[in-house]
Design a protein around this motif. Sequence first.
Motif, PDB file in Angstrom:
ATOM      1  N   ASN A   1      21.896   0.020 -33.070  1.00  0.00           N
ATOM      2  CA  ASN A   1      22.447  -0.290 -31.690  1.00  0.00           C
ATOM      3  C   ASN A   1      21.307   0.305 -30.576  1.00  0.00           C
ATOM      4  O   ASN A   1      21.213  -0.412 -29.739  1.00  0.00           O
TER       5      ASN A   1
ATOM      6  N   VAL B   1      23.965   5.253 -29.139  1.00  0.00           N
ATOM      7  CA  VAL B   1      25.034   4.629 -29.284  1.00  0.00           C
ATOM      8  C   VAL B   1      26.070   5.856 -29.521  1.00  0.00           C
ATOM      9  O   VAL B   1      27.391   5.661 -29.244  1.00  0.00           O
TER      10      VAL B   1
ATOM     11  N   TYR C   1      26.182  -3.872 -23.923  1.00  0.00           N
ATOM     12  CA  TYR C   1      25.815  -2.107 -23.617  1.00  0.00           C
ATOM     13  C   TYR C   1      25.096  -2.080 -22.327  1.00  0.00           C
ATOM     14  O   TYR C   1      25.410  -0.921 -21.756  1.00  0.00           O
TER      15      TYR C   1
ATOM     16  N   GLU D   1      24.139  -8.195 -27.821  1.00  0.00           N
ATOM     17  CA  GLU D   1      24.404  -6.810 -27.574  1.00  0.00           C
ATOM     18  C   GLU D   1      23.778  -6.118 -26.831  1.00  0.00           C
ATOM     19  O   GLU D   1      24.381  -5.330 -25.915  1.00  0.00           O
TER      20      GLU D   1
END
Length: 325
Positions: A96, A165, A313, A309
Motif C-alpha cells: 500500500n 500504511v 489514501y 487506492e
Amino acid sequence: MNPILSRRATLALIAASCSLPTWSQNVPDKPLRVILPIGAGSGVDTIARAGTQALTKALGGQPVVIENLPGAGGITGASALAKAAPDGLTIGLVSNNHVINPSVFKKLPYDTLGDFTPISVMGATPFVLVVNPNKVAAHNVKELIALLKAKPDAYNYASSGNGTVIHLAGEMFVDEAQVKIRHIPYKGTGPMVTDLIGGQVEMGVVALPAVQAHLKSGALRAIGLCGNVRTPAAPDIPTIAEQGLPNYNIEGWFAVIGPAKLPADQVKRIHDAFVAAYASPEVKEAMAKQGNVINPTTPEAAVQYFRTEMARYAVLAKKSGITLD
C-alpha cells in the motif's frame, strides 16, 4: 527395422524435438532481481520469500534474488526500481505504501504511476493490532479504549515508518476510538516488532505473518484484526470492527511491478510465473498459514486498482494531517 525407415524415424524425432519449446532457450542467463522497498521481517518480505523457490521453478529455472531496500517509506526501493532497465530482470514487490506516498510526501523522485509498469496485485495480508502484555492490561478493544481514555497520552504506538500504511492504520484507530496515543515511527517492521516485544513501545498495528510466532509464544497479545472479516489462520482473533468500531477496516495488499516501458512479453512472462508460483501447493499452504488471500489481478486491473487506492489514501492522509518532506 528397415534401415531407411529407421533413419526416417530418427530424423522425424529430431525434427519434432526441435519444434518443442525449450525452457533453457528462453530462460535469461541472469537472476530475476526482486526489490522489496521494505525491511526484512515485514509481511511482504515473508510473503516474497515463501514463494521464491516456486517462482524460480515457474520461470523455468531462472534464479530469484530478493533484495531489501528499505527507507523513506518505500521511496528508496521504488527509486531503484524506477531507474532499472526495462529488460525483465528487475521487478519490485510493493505494498500500500507505494500509492500512499504521493499523499504524504511533498515531493517524490519519481511518478508513482508513470514510472512503473503494474503487473499484478497478487493479494492481501491481514493486519492485527497488538500490545505488549506486560505493559498493557487490555485484552480487547473495549478494555483498550477504556485504558487509553483513563490515561491520555500515557501510551505509545509503533509504526514501521512515518506515512506508511501501518502508520495510517494506527491513526485510523486513534480517530475511530477517539483516543490519544503518541506515535513512535521505526525504520521498518523488524525494529518495530523488536521494541514491541521489549516493551519500549506498548502497541502497534502489524501484518499478521510478521507476528504470528510472537502471538503464539505470548510475547505479544492480539487485540483485534484490522480487516472486516476474520482469518482462518487465526480464527480466535476477532476483528476490531466486530468489537465496536464498525468503520475500522484496513489491510495490506502486495503487488508486482516493473520499471516503466516494460515490454508486453516480459509483463506476461513475469505475471504468469507469479500466478503459477503462488498457485503451487506448497506456496498456497504457506499463504494459508499466514492468513494471506491470494487473488492475482491482470496487469490492466492492477493499473486501475492503483488509481483507486491512491484516491482512497489521499483522503485518509489529509484527514490525519500527515505531511512529510
